[in-house]
Every structure is written in structure tokens, then in C-alpha cells.
Design an enzyme around this catalytic site. Structure first.
Site, short mmCIF file in Angstrom:
data_model
loop_
_atom_site.label_atom_id
_atom_site.label_comp_id
_atom_site.label_asym_id
_atom_site.label_seq_id
_atom_site.Cartn_x
_atom_site.Cartn_y
_atom_site.Cartn_z
N ARG A 6 -31.98 79.14 84.13
CA ARG A 6 -32.69 80.06 83.25
C ARG A 6 -33.06 81.30 84.05
O ARG A 6 -33.34 81.22 85.24
CB ARG A 6 -33.95 79.41 82.68
CG ARG A 6 -33.66 78.40 81.57
CD ARG A 6 -33.11 79.10 80.31
NE ARG A 6 -32.89 78.17 79.22
CZ ARG A 6 -31.71 77.61 78.93
NH1 ARG A 6 -30.65 77.87 79.67
NH2 ARG A 6 -31.59 76.80 77.90
N HIS A 17 -24.38 84.20 79.34
CA HIS A 17 -24.91 82.84 79.10
C HIS A 17 -23.84 81.93 78.49
O HIS A 17 -24.02 81.38 77.41
CB HIS A 17 -26.15 82.90 78.19
CG HIS A 17 -27.02 81.68 78.30
ND1 HIS A 17 -28.39 81.72 78.22
CD2 HIS A 17 -26.71 80.37 78.47
CE1 HIS A 17 -28.88 80.49 78.34
NE2 HIS A 17 -27.87 79.65 78.48
C1 GLV Z 1 -27.77 76.30 77.49
O1 GLV Z 1 -28.30 77.14 78.11
C2 GLV Z 1 -28.40 75.04 77.15
O2 GLV Z 1 -29.61 74.92 77.36
O3 GLV Z 1 -27.69 74.14 76.68
#
Ligand code: GLV
Length: 295
Positions: free
Chosen positions: A224, A272
Site C-alpha cells: 500500500r 496498481h
Molecule cells: C489489491 O491491492 C488487493 O488488495 O487485492
């Protein structure tokens, strides 16, 4: 008894169909369907609007539509009696290991440097290391971190970890606690972060801790984004304390078009995508947890 899907940015109908393919008897609703709030006992959530859960008086369980629980942990409406699940199928772990491996190899084999040299139309062969020369510090040793640690160790890198609890993962030492950080950070050639979003971890890698890093370290983050103070990272790259970064996650997502990371030659970014949850694998876990919470 029914499932409600509230998945911001994902196609809820696709998830509904995948659960129905597995078990047509489970009632599953998307926000587009007509249903009564009192029916909902199980909510599958991804970045859901705050306040949403107040509608569901009969909620027994909530399930994150991914590995991260940030959107659930920060929701004051998840009462203590509600069971919390998350989805970490093998396919997601595999994808995270792939991404981590790619980023490590990218730095270890100097592909970043070779791209720079190519830009300058320079033909130059840099010295080649072996994995045993490279120390990798992996921060975060949950299911995903552990799989990454095992894989990098198997590739021959010198791996240590840092996580909530001190332990061993095969022959890899996992350090814990803030007091262990200065030494842990000072030992690494590559720092790979796969930490969750938690209040205590916010801005963990800031100006003060960056000072402990070996000069010229390479940084990878696929956990994160809020664990790194981005302004301090930019300063550290400008000063050469951190040579380069490979980032899949950011303090605020999506990254705004004017963010300095987009055009930074030493910051390699992806939106991401390290591991996108596979809908069929997720549906199997949701059906399992739904049954578990209704036994
Ligand atoms: C992606 O970031 C997840 O939390 O699956």
C-alpha cells in the site's frame, strides 16, 4: 440471507454471474438489483461508500474483494460482531510474486541503467552480480510477503524480513518492531515493501528512516502506498540516497495526471496492477465464506 456486492471500479454483474455459476442457490445482489436491505447478511466490498453498512441491520460478515482490508478497517460501521474476510486466492499470490520478481530482476540485472544508457546511445557493459551478492529486505510477511520471501530466497538472494512478529520463514529471519528498523534498513541493497495500510504504518518510510538506508538502495513497493512519504522519497532520489524506485501503489490513487512520479526518470510506476483479483477464484472464496458464516 443474501450477498450484496458493492465493488467500486469493478463490474459487479460479472462477480454476481461468477457466484451464480458456482451456486445458483445463493442470492446475490448488485446495487442495480431490487432487494430489501434486511435480506443482506453478507456484503462483499471494495472501496465502498462510508455509511453504506448502516443500511444492513442483519449483517453477519463482510468480505473484501481483494487482499487489502483498508476500506473495511477504516469503516466505523463494521461492528465487532461482524466477521471480516478477505480474498487471497493462490492466483493473486502468484501474481504478486511475479511482479516482485520482475521488479527485483529489473534492478538486479540493471535494466534501469541499460535503458538510461540506450537513451544516451551508449554501449556499455556493467559488471554482473550474482544473487548471493544482493541483500533484499522484504517488509511485510503475511501470506503474500511470505510467498515473495520464499521465492526470492530460492532464487539465491540474501533475504531478511521485517513484519509484525519476529519469526523464521525457512532460513530467513523476520525482524519485528520499530527498534529493529534502523539495522534492518541499513543492511539492504533492495528494499521491497508489501505492507498493508494501517494507521501505525503510515509514513513509515520517511526522511528520518530513509537516512538509515544504504546509499544507492533500490526501492520496490507493491503493498500500500501510504507507508511511504512521497515527498521524502522524491528528495531521497534527488540526493542519491535512494537510486530508484519501482512502485505499484501510491498514497492517493488514482495518481493525478500532474503527479511528479509520471515523468521521473528514476521512478518506474504501474497503476496498481501487481495482482488483479481473478473473478472466478474470488467467487469460489466468497461462496465458501458465505456458507461458513451461515452454518
Ligand atoms: C489489491 O491491492 C488487493 O488488495 O487485492
Amino acid at each position: 440471507m443474501a450477498i450484496a456486492l458493492f465493488l467500486t471500479g469493478k463490474d459487479e454483474t460479472q462477480w454476481q454471474q461468477a457466484i451464480h455459476r458456482l451456486d445458483p442457490n445463493i442470492p446475490v445482489y448488485t446495487p442495480k438489483d431490487a432487494f430489501s436491505d434486511d435480506q443482506i447478511t453478507f456484503a462483499v466490498l471494495w472501496r465502498h461508500p462510508q455509511g453504506l453498512l448502516q443500511r444492513f441491520k442483519n449483517l453477519r460478515a463482510v468480505c473484501s474483494a481483494g487482499a487489502g482490508l483498508d476500506h473495511i478497517r477504516t469503516d466505523p460501521d463494521v461492528s465487532p460482531g461482524v466477521v471480516v474476510y478477505r480474498i487471497v486466492p493462490d492466483s493473486l499470490i502468484r501474481a504478486m510474486v511475479e511482479y516482485a520478481t520482475y521488479a527485483v530482476l529489473f534492478f538486479y540485472r540493471r535494466f534501469d541503467k541499460y535503458a538510461e544508457l540506450r537513451q544516451q546511445q551508449k554501449w556499455l557493459q556493467l559488471p554482473q552480480n550474482s544473487p548471493a551478492d544482493i541483500r533484499i529486505g522484504v517488509m511485510g510477511a503475511g501470506k503474500i510477503g511470505e510467498a515473495i520471501i520464499r521465492h526470492l530466497r530460492q532464487m539465491g538472494f540474501v533475504v531478511t524480513g521485517w513484519a509484525k512478529h519476529r519469526r523464521m520463514i525457512s532460513d530467513v529471519v523476520i525482524e519485528a518492531g520499530l527498534q529493529a528498523l534502523p539495522q534492518f534498513l541499513s543492511q539492504q541493497d533492495i528494499l521491497l515493501m508489501v505492507l498493508p495500510a494501517e494507521r501505525e504504518l503510515r509514513d513509515l518510510l520517511n526522511e528520518e528512516r530513509i537516512k538509515y538506508l544504504k546509499k544507492g538502495i533500490r526501492l520496490i513497493n507493491l503493498g500500500r502506498g501510504d507507508v511511504i512519504r512521497e515527498s521524502d522519497l522524491l528528495m531521497a532520489i534527488a540526493s542519491g540516497q535512494i537510486e530508484a524506485a519501482f512502485l505499484d501503489v501510491f498514497a492517493t490513487e488514482p495518481l493525478s495526471g500532474s503527479h511528479p512520479f509520471y515523468n521521473h526518470p528514476r521512478i518506474h510506476i504501474t497503476p496498481h496492477i501487481a495482482a488483479l483479483t481473478d473473478v472466478d477464484d474470488a467467487a469460489a472464496e466468497i461462496a465458501k465464506y458465505y456458507r461458513q458464516s451461515h452454518q
